[in-house]
Design a protein around this motif. Structure first.
Motif, PDB file in Angstrom:
ATOM      1  N   SER A  18       0.834  -1.205   0.000  1.00 20.49           N
ATOM      2  CA  SER A  18       0.000   0.000   0.000  1.00 20.49           C
ATOM      3  C   SER A  18       0.867   1.253   0.000  1.00 20.49           C
ATOM      4  O   SER A  18       0.559   2.237  -0.690  1.00 20.49           O
ATOM      5  CB  SER A  18      -0.924  -0.009   1.225  1.00 20.49           C
ATOM      6  N   TYR A  19       1.941   1.228   0.749  1.00 20.72           N
ATOM      7  CA  TYR A  19       2.870   2.363   0.752  1.00 20.72           C
ATOM      8  C   TYR A  19       3.513   2.528  -0.618  1.00 20.72           C
ATOM      9  O   TYR A  19       3.617   3.646  -1.132  1.00 20.72           O
ATOM     10  CB  TYR A  19       3.944   2.176   1.825  1.00 20.72           C
ATOM     11  N   HIS A  21       2.407   1.648  -3.495  1.00 19.22           N
ATOM     12  CA  HIS A  21       1.426   2.121  -4.466  1.00 19.22           C
ATOM     13  C   HIS A  21       1.271   3.636  -4.383  1.00 19.22           C
ATOM     14  O   HIS A  21       1.084   4.314  -5.405  1.00 19.22           O
ATOM     15  CB  HIS A  21       0.076   1.447  -4.210  1.00 19.22           C
ATOM     16  N   CYS A  22       1.358   4.183  -3.161  1.00 23.08           N
ATOM     17  CA  CYS A  22       1.127   5.622  -2.968  1.00 23.08           C
ATOM     18  C   CYS A  22       2.364   6.469  -3.213  1.00 23.08           C
ATOM     19  O   CYS A  22       2.241   7.688  -3.413  1.00 23.08           O
ATOM     20  CB  CYS A  22       0.609   5.867  -1.548  1.00 23.08           C
ATOM     21  N   MET A 314      -6.349  10.007  -4.890  1.00 21.40           N
ATOM     22  CA  MET A 314      -6.565   8.567  -4.986  1.00 21.40           C
ATOM     23  C   MET A 314      -7.791   8.266  -5.844  1.00 21.40           C
ATOM     24  O   MET A 314      -8.777   9.006  -5.821  1.00 21.40           O
ATOM     25  CB  MET A 314      -6.759   7.959  -3.595  1.00 21.40           C
ATOM     26  N   GLU A 320      -6.831   1.491  -6.786  1.00 20.01           N
ATOM     27  CA  GLU A 320      -5.910   2.153  -5.884  1.00 20.01           C
ATOM     28  C   GLU A 320      -6.443   2.087  -4.453  1.00 20.01           C
ATOM     29  O   GLU A 320      -7.641   1.939  -4.233  1.00 20.01           O
ATOM     30  CB  GLU A 320      -5.705   3.610  -6.299  1.00 20.01           C
ATOM     31  N   ASP A 324      -4.107   7.478   1.165  1.00 23.59           N
ATOM     32  CA  ASP A 324      -2.747   7.762   0.707  1.00 23.59           C
ATOM     33  C   ASP A 324      -1.799   7.524   1.878  1.00 23.59           C
ATOM     34  O   ASP A 324      -1.562   8.408   2.701  1.00 23.59           O
ATOM     35  CB  ASP A 324      -2.659   9.207   0.216  1.00 23.59           C
ATOM     36  N   ARG A 327       1.275   9.963   2.626  1.00 24.37           N
ATOM     37  CA  ARG A 327       1.131  11.392   2.910  1.00 24.37           C
ATOM     38  C   ARG A 327       1.792  11.783   4.228  1.00 24.37           C
ATOM     39  O   ARG A 327       2.311  12.889   4.371  1.00 24.37           O
ATOM     40  CB  ARG A 327      -0.346  11.770   2.902  1.00 24.37           C
TER      41      ARG A 327
END
Length: 385
Positions: A18-19, A21-22, A314, A320, A324, A327
């Motif tokens: 997840s990190y 991807h962001c 997002m 996705e 985020d 951030r």
């Protein structure tokens, strides 16, 4: 051009995807310089899918001058040890939640960071998201008059009865069920509302909590030796007489609803984990017809939508994440670069960790528990003033 901050990730488990991807949303601020995980198979799988330089050891990572911030995505019970090592190596640290499993550990890490002249921050960072900032702005603007009461649910349904064994992230890592059940849903989830409430109302002053292990047998093989409480409920008191009831469970049906109730109405968010979730306003029912409709129409959709402070980047409809995750890292990097306080600084992380521990383990504290930690008021994001 914005100066990039070099970051290194330690821990390539389920949440690391997840990190990653962001990170693409913040390439002007952040530059990934390397990865490490003590599980060589997991490290290789993550690197093969997402790319990135692989360190041979954690010492190799901590010795890299290009790594200015260490992103600690290890298992929760390892957060304190890894963060301490990074601070001793002269690195700023952004840790997944919780920053530590006890108040004492969290305080020790914050004090070590201060002693070394370093920055420490921790997830979750959803207070920096558009939905939470919209909610906060509406409260500040007096949309509901004086706030009085908050109802916050973080119920995830009976996870142990789902097909969680089939849950895998993009790089092939299975959802860490045993760790989640032993860490506890309160430690895992309470921060998503605590950060928002503390930003809006300031430090928590008192906590009256109850927790329980309602379903000891989570159908794991082998059985869990130390399952954590799977239910907690706490009454959280802020200055000005504001009270919040916060519930966490992996027993009750899925419900992530957040309601802030004031003299002139209430503000509602259906999903605390979604930066794009609409904020709804509903007025106080003052006549017979309004009260009749309120009894019949409970859904959040019947309220007026509060204009979003800006459109989220997002796009969860395209696969996705709804949050985020990077951030908070950007906030820490910019604060260090600009030599200003971070909105998610060490004091804030300690406070969230302390209140979370009081919710999950009320037996460790007097009842009602007086919260010892505090933090300076948070500033809204510049784009949400």
């Amino acid at each position: 051009m914005t100066e990039q901050t070099g970051i290194a990730i330690v821990g390539c488990g389920y949440i690391a995807d997840s990190y990653r991807h962001c990170l693409k949303l913040h390439e002007s601020d952040l530059r990934l310089v390397g990865l490490f995980d003590r599980d060589a198979v997991r490290l290789r799988a993550h690197a093969e899918y997402w790319g990135g330089r692989v360190y041979s050891s954690i010492d190799d990572m901590l010795a890299d001058d290009a790594a200015q911030i260490i992103i600690n995505l290890t298992d929760p019970e390892n957060h304190a040890e890894v963060t301490r090592a990074a601070l001793l190596a002269g690195k700023h640290v952004y840790s997944e939640k919780p920053v530590a499993m006890t108040r004492a550990e969290a305080i020790a890490l914050r004090d070590l960071a201060a002693e070394k002249g370093l920055r420490l921050a921790a997830a979750p960072c959803n207070i920096l998201g558009e939905s939470a900032q919209t909610l906060w702005k509406a409260v500040r603007s007096g949309a509901i008059g004086a706030p009085r009461l908050v109802y916050a649910e973080l119920d995830d349904g009976m996870i142990h009865r789902t097909n969680y064994r089939e849950w895998k992230n993009r790089s092939g890592k299975a959802w860490p069920a045993r760790g989640e059940f032993e860490t506890g849903c309160t430690f895992e989830h309470a921060g998503y509302v605590l950060t928002v409430l503390c930003a809006m109302f300031g430090p928590v002053r008192r906590v009256t909590a109850f927790s329980a292990l309602l379903v000891a047998n989570k159908m794991t093989d082998p059985p869990l030796p130390n399952p954590a409480p799977d239910f907690s409920v706490g009454l959280i008191e802020f200055d000005g007489g504001i009270v919040a009831r916060v519930t966490n469970s992996i027993v009750a049906p899925y419900n992530h609803r957040l309601q802030v109730i004031g003299d002139e109405g209430r503000l509602e968010i259906r999903e605390a984990w979604d930066y794009a979730c609409p904020v709804k306003w509903r007025g106080v029912s003052q006549n017979r017809l309004a009260r009749f409709l309120e009894r019949r129409v409970q859904g959040i959709g019947s309220g007026k939508t509060v204009p979003m402070v800006r459109q989220p980047a997002m796009r969860p409809g395209r696969g996705e994440p709804t949050m985020d995750f990077a951030r908070g890292i950007v906030e820490l990097a910019r604060a260090a670069r600009d030599n200003r306080p971070s909105r998610l600084d060490g004091d804030f992380a300690v406070h969230i960790a302390e209140v979370t521990e009081m919710l999950q383990h009320p037996d460790r504290y007097e009842r009602p528990g007086l919260v010892q930690s505090s933090f300076a008021p948070l500033a809204p994001m510049d784009w949400a003033q």
